[in-house]
Design an enzyme around this catalytic site. Structure first.
Site, PDB file in Angstrom:
ATOM      1  N   HIS A 219       0.522  -0.950   0.211  1.00 52.20           N
ATOM      2  CA  HIS A 219       0.315  -0.254   0.143  1.00 52.20           C
ATOM      3  C   HIS A 219       0.685   1.184  -0.122  1.00 52.20           C
ATOM      4  O   HIS A 219       1.084   1.992  -0.864  1.00 52.20           O
ATOM      5  CB  HIS A 219      -1.201   0.007   1.380  1.00 52.20           C
ATOM      6  CG  HIS A 219      -0.666  -0.197   2.764  1.00 52.20           C
ATOM      7  ND1 HIS A 219       0.539  -1.052   2.567  1.00 52.20           N
ATOM      8  CD2 HIS A 219      -1.145  -0.126   3.708  1.00 52.20           C
ATOM      9  CE1 HIS A 219       0.722  -0.626   3.583  1.00 52.20           C
ATOM     10  NE2 HIS A 219      -0.158  -0.922   4.349  1.00 52.20           N
ATOM     11  N   TYR A 220       2.475   1.269   1.122  1.00 59.18           N
ATOM     12  CA  TYR A 220       3.092   2.224   1.098  1.00 59.18           C
ATOM     13  C   TYR A 220       3.793   2.358  -0.675  1.00 59.18           C
ATOM     14  O   TYR A 220       3.459   3.795  -0.580  1.00 59.18           O
ATOM     15  CB  TYR A 220       4.087   2.413   1.986  1.00 59.18           C
ATOM     16  CG  TYR A 220       4.562   3.409   2.155  1.00 59.18           C
ATOM     17  CD1 TYR A 220       4.273   4.513   2.382  1.00 59.18           C
ATOM     18  CD2 TYR A 220       6.744   3.920   2.051  1.00 59.18           C
ATOM     19  CE1 TYR A 220       5.610   5.679   3.256  1.00 59.18           C
ATOM     20  CE2 TYR A 220       6.924   4.217   2.285  1.00 59.18           C
ATOM     21  CZ  TYR A 220       6.631   5.661   2.473  1.00 59.18           C
ATOM     22  OH  TYR A 220       7.189   6.963   3.147  1.00 59.18           O
ATOM     23  N   SER A 221       4.409   1.134  -0.795  1.00 60.86           N
ATOM     24  CA  SER A 221       5.222   1.663  -2.355  1.00 60.86           C
ATOM     25  C   SER A 221       4.262   1.847  -3.429  1.00 60.86           C
ATOM     26  O   SER A 221       4.823   2.745  -3.936  1.00 60.86           O
ATOM     27  CB  SER A 221       5.345   0.118  -2.565  1.00 60.86           C
ATOM     28  OG  SER A 221       6.135  -0.731  -1.622  1.00 60.86           O
TER      29      SER A 221
ATOM     30  N   SER B 271       1.439   3.880  -3.077  1.00 60.21           N
ATOM     31  CA  SER B 271       0.577   5.367  -3.246  1.00 60.21           C
ATOM     32  C   SER B 271       2.319   6.241  -3.578  1.00 60.21           C
ATOM     33  O   SER B 271       1.718   7.268  -3.475  1.00 60.21           O
ATOM     34  CB  SER B 271       0.184   5.523  -1.422  1.00 60.21           C
ATOM     35  OG  SER B 271       1.436   5.593  -0.019  1.00 60.21           O
ATOM     36  N   LYS B 272       3.485   5.578  -2.892  1.00 61.96           N
ATOM     37  CA  LYS B 272       4.554   6.635  -2.975  1.00 61.96           C
ATOM     38  C   LYS B 272       4.919   6.781  -4.991  1.00 61.96           C
ATOM     39  O   LYS B 272       5.380   7.361  -5.731  1.00 61.96           O
ATOM     40  CB  LYS B 272       6.135   6.312  -2.606  1.00 61.96           C
ATOM     41  CG  LYS B 272       5.437   6.333  -0.921  1.00 61.96           C
ATOM     42  CD  LYS B 272       5.364   7.968  -0.826  1.00 61.96           C
ATOM     43  CE  LYS B 272       4.660   7.781   0.349  1.00 61.96           C
ATOM     44  NZ  LYS B 272       5.377   9.739   1.055  1.00 61.96           N
TER      45      LYS B 272
END
Length: 250
Positions: A156-158, A160-161
């Protein structure tokens, strides 16, 4: 500390109450800028404003970055109080914890995308017209090396970035002839309160990937980010600048 010139400039820093955002705000103030801190945490905003006031003029706005009306209201309030917006640093972000993609709950996955990507889109959308009107502006999006390489147990973080890098490149091209430059930085991990939402093994994994063998210092990040918001940055737009201690391979 090298002197950077932001005299007469007004900057917005989202997530400015702590971490990299706070360090950026301090560096900007020391460089002569007036700074508006946007954050969801009113208590932390007050503490940050009181601490930073010794360096210059600080304005604060409590903002829910995923809400269009909240972002628009903060933009209008900032313009009303400070008169212009010369720089926007999108530093606000969350990790959403760690877990394999099939174990992460959909609402957690969506929230990370909403805060890290949609929130930055909404701030860019709100601020860009003012910068176009001024024929000057600098936008810096704080992405992550995870957006380039993809960290396991952080899809999810990867994602989004990675999306934020794409947004930077698209918006940079759209604004290339307007006097408004849009760039991103891709830090490796820095020891900030965001670590509190990560598992210890994930933190160790990130450290193991950094050839320098240490985490990023927030003041190091602030130096590059602040420079990207100055007039000295004049021919870079839609670009991605690494802060990875040698980790990034492209």
């Amino acid at each position: 500390m090298n002197q950077l010139d932001m005299k007469g400039r007004v900057a917005i820093v989202t997530g400015g109450a702590q971490g990299i955002g706070y360090a950026v705000a301090e560096r900007m103030l020391r460089s002569g800028a007036e700074v508006a801190l946007w954050d969801i945490n009113e208590v932390q905003l007050t503490t940050a404003r009181n601490a930073l006031a010794q360096f210059g003029k600080v304005n604060t706005e409590v903002v829910e970055l995923t809400d269009e009306a909240s972002v628009d209201a903060a933009t209008k309030a900032t313009l009303g109080k400070l008169g212009r917006i010369d720089a926007l640093v999108n530093s606000a972000g969350i990790t959403g914890g760690n877990g394999s993609t099939w174990e992460l709950e959909p609402d957690v996955w969506r929230r990370v995308i909403e805060v890290n990507l949609i929130g930055s889109y909404l701030t860019c959308r709100a601020v860009a017209p003012q910068m176009i009107k001024q024929a000057y502006g600098r936008i810096v999006n704080i992405a992550s090396v995870a957006g380039k390489e993809g960290n396991p147990n952080a899809s999810h973080y990867s994602a989004s970035k990675a999306g934020l890098i794409g947004l930077t490149k698209s918006l940079g091209k759209e604004l290339a002839k307007s006097g408004v430059l849009v760039n991103a930085v891709t830090p490796a991990a820095a020891k900030t309160p965001i670590f509190n939402s990560m598992k210890a093994e994930h933190i160790e994994f990130m450290l193991s990937k950094i050839p320098m063998g240490r985490f990023l210092e927030v003041d190091e990040a602030a130096s590059m980010i602040t420079w990207l918001t100055t007039e000295d940055c004049a021919f870079s737009t839609g670009a991605v600048f690494d802060l990875s201690g040698g980790r990034a391979t492209y």
